[in-house]
Write a protein that holds these residues in place. Structure first.
Motif, PDB file in Angstrom:
ATOM      1  N   MET A  82       0.845  -1.158   0.000  1.00  0.00           N
ATOM      2  CA  MET A  82       0.000   0.000   0.000  1.00  0.00           C
ATOM      3  C   MET A  82       0.901   1.234   0.000  1.00  0.00           C
ATOM      4  O   MET A  82       1.906   1.263   0.657  1.00  0.00           O
ATOM      5  N   ARG A 138     -13.836  -0.712  -2.520  1.00  0.00           N
ATOM      6  CA  ARG A 138     -13.296  -1.697  -3.462  1.00  0.00           C
ATOM      7  C   ARG A 138     -14.078  -1.568  -4.758  1.00  0.00           C
ATOM      8  O   ARG A 138     -15.307  -1.600  -4.753  1.00  0.00           O
ATOM      9  N   ILE A 192     -11.006  13.376  -3.405  1.00  0.00           N
ATOM     10  CA  ILE A 192     -11.626  12.393  -2.505  1.00  0.00           C
ATOM     11  C   ILE A 192     -12.246  13.095  -1.308  1.00  0.00           C
ATOM     12  O   ILE A 192     -13.364  12.792  -0.905  1.00  0.00           O
ATOM     13  N   LEU A 248      -4.532   8.499   2.929  1.00  0.00           N
ATOM     14  CA  LEU A 248      -5.214   7.705   1.915  1.00  0.00           C
ATOM     15  C   LEU A 248      -4.219   6.750   1.277  1.00  0.00           C
ATOM     16  O   LEU A 248      -3.124   7.157   0.897  1.00  0.00           O
ATOM     17  N   THR A 249      -4.591   5.484   1.200  1.00  0.00           N
ATOM     18  CA  THR A 249      -3.746   4.496   0.530  1.00  0.00           C
ATOM     19  C   THR A 249      -4.556   3.806  -0.563  1.00  0.00           C
ATOM     20  O   THR A 249      -5.786   3.748  -0.496  1.00  0.00           O
ATOM     21  N   ALA A 250      -3.852   3.317  -1.560  1.00  0.00           N
ATOM     22  CA  ALA A 250      -4.521   2.650  -2.671  1.00  0.00           C
ATOM     23  C   ALA A 250      -3.712   1.436  -3.104  1.00  0.00           C
ATOM     24  O   ALA A 250      -2.486   1.427  -3.040  1.00  0.00           O
ATOM     25  N   ARG A 251      -4.437   0.412  -3.532  1.00  0.00           N
ATOM     26  CA  ARG A 251      -3.835  -0.769  -4.138  1.00  0.00           C
ATOM     27  C   ARG A 251      -4.601  -1.002  -5.430  1.00  0.00           C
ATOM     28  O   ARG A 251      -5.828  -1.074  -5.434  1.00  0.00           O
ATOM     29  N   ALA A 252      -3.885  -1.070  -6.521  1.00  0.00           N
ATOM     30  CA  ALA A 252      -4.547  -1.240  -7.815  1.00  0.00           C
ATOM     31  C   ALA A 252      -3.830  -2.297  -8.634  1.00  0.00           C
ATOM     32  O   ALA A 252      -2.613  -2.381  -8.626  1.00  0.00           O
ATOM     33  N   LEU A 307      -9.225   1.255  -2.051  1.00  0.00           N
ATOM     34  CA  LEU A 307      -8.822   2.489  -1.378  1.00  0.00           C
ATOM     35  C   LEU A 307      -9.128   2.358   0.108  1.00  0.00           C
ATOM     36  O   LEU A 307     -10.177   1.843   0.482  1.00  0.00           O
ATOM     37  N   THR A 308      -8.225   2.836   0.953  1.00  0.00           N
ATOM     38  CA  THR A 308      -8.475   2.880   2.391  1.00  0.00           C
ATOM     39  C   THR A 308      -7.999   4.224   2.937  1.00  0.00           C
ATOM     40  O   THR A 308      -7.102   4.847   2.373  1.00  0.00           O
ATOM     41  N   LEU A 342      -1.017   8.161  -0.493  1.00  0.00           N
ATOM     42  CA  LEU A 342      -1.287   9.103  -1.564  1.00  0.00           C
ATOM     43  C   LEU A 342      -1.402  10.529  -1.074  1.00  0.00           C
ATOM     44  O   LEU A 342      -1.059  11.456  -1.770  1.00  0.00           O
ATOM     45  N   VAL A 369      -9.395  -2.006  -7.856  1.00  0.00           N
ATOM     46  CA  VAL A 369      -8.796  -0.916  -7.087  1.00  0.00           C
ATOM     47  C   VAL A 369      -9.372  -0.970  -5.678  1.00  0.00           C
ATOM     48  O   VAL A 369     -10.585  -1.111  -5.509  1.00  0.00           O
TER      49      VAL A 369
END
Length: 123
Positions: free
Chosen positions: A1, A88, A59, A18-22, A44-45, A4, A42
């Protein structure tokens, strides 16, 4: 992660990290064509923090606008305390869909939902 965004807000509190995994694939000669063919996922947390209702970050602005509709009487200059958030999205043929995969927990209210957006057109 990967982180961002994190910054201090006008109220002196920290805005949420904010974190993202894509993981996705796309093809095309232009960005619009690539967005229209996107396949993948994608996630997002966000952690705890102060979310301004009139932020310049997309966001945070979306979250603030959503709260303005759901919490009557809240003004754009108000702040709200985010406890956590997660979303998600499944990407298929250029459409990002979240079926009951969006959750936001605030001090005042919990928001659960879903929806879809066409990445090529933005609708």
């Amino acid at each position: 992660m990967r982180a961002l965004h994190t910054a201090a807000t006008a109220s002196g509190g920290a805005s949420p990290l904010l974190t993202a995994r894509a993981q996705f694939a796309a093809a095309g000669g232009t960005l619009r064509e690539m967005l229209g063919s996107t396949q993948g996922e994608v996630v997002l947390t966000a952690g705890a923090g102060t979310v301004p209702m009139n932020s310049s970050y997309p966001i945070e602005r979306l979250t603030g606008n959503l709260l303005a509709v759901l919490v009557p009487g809240r003004k754009p200059q108000d702040y709200t305390q985010l406890k956590c958030a997660a979303a998600r999205f499944t990407l298929a043929n250029g459409v990002a869909t979240s079926t009951d995969g969006i959750a936001l927990r605030f001090k005042e209210i919990d928001i659960l939902g879903g929806g879809a957006v066409n990445l090529e057109t933005g609708q």
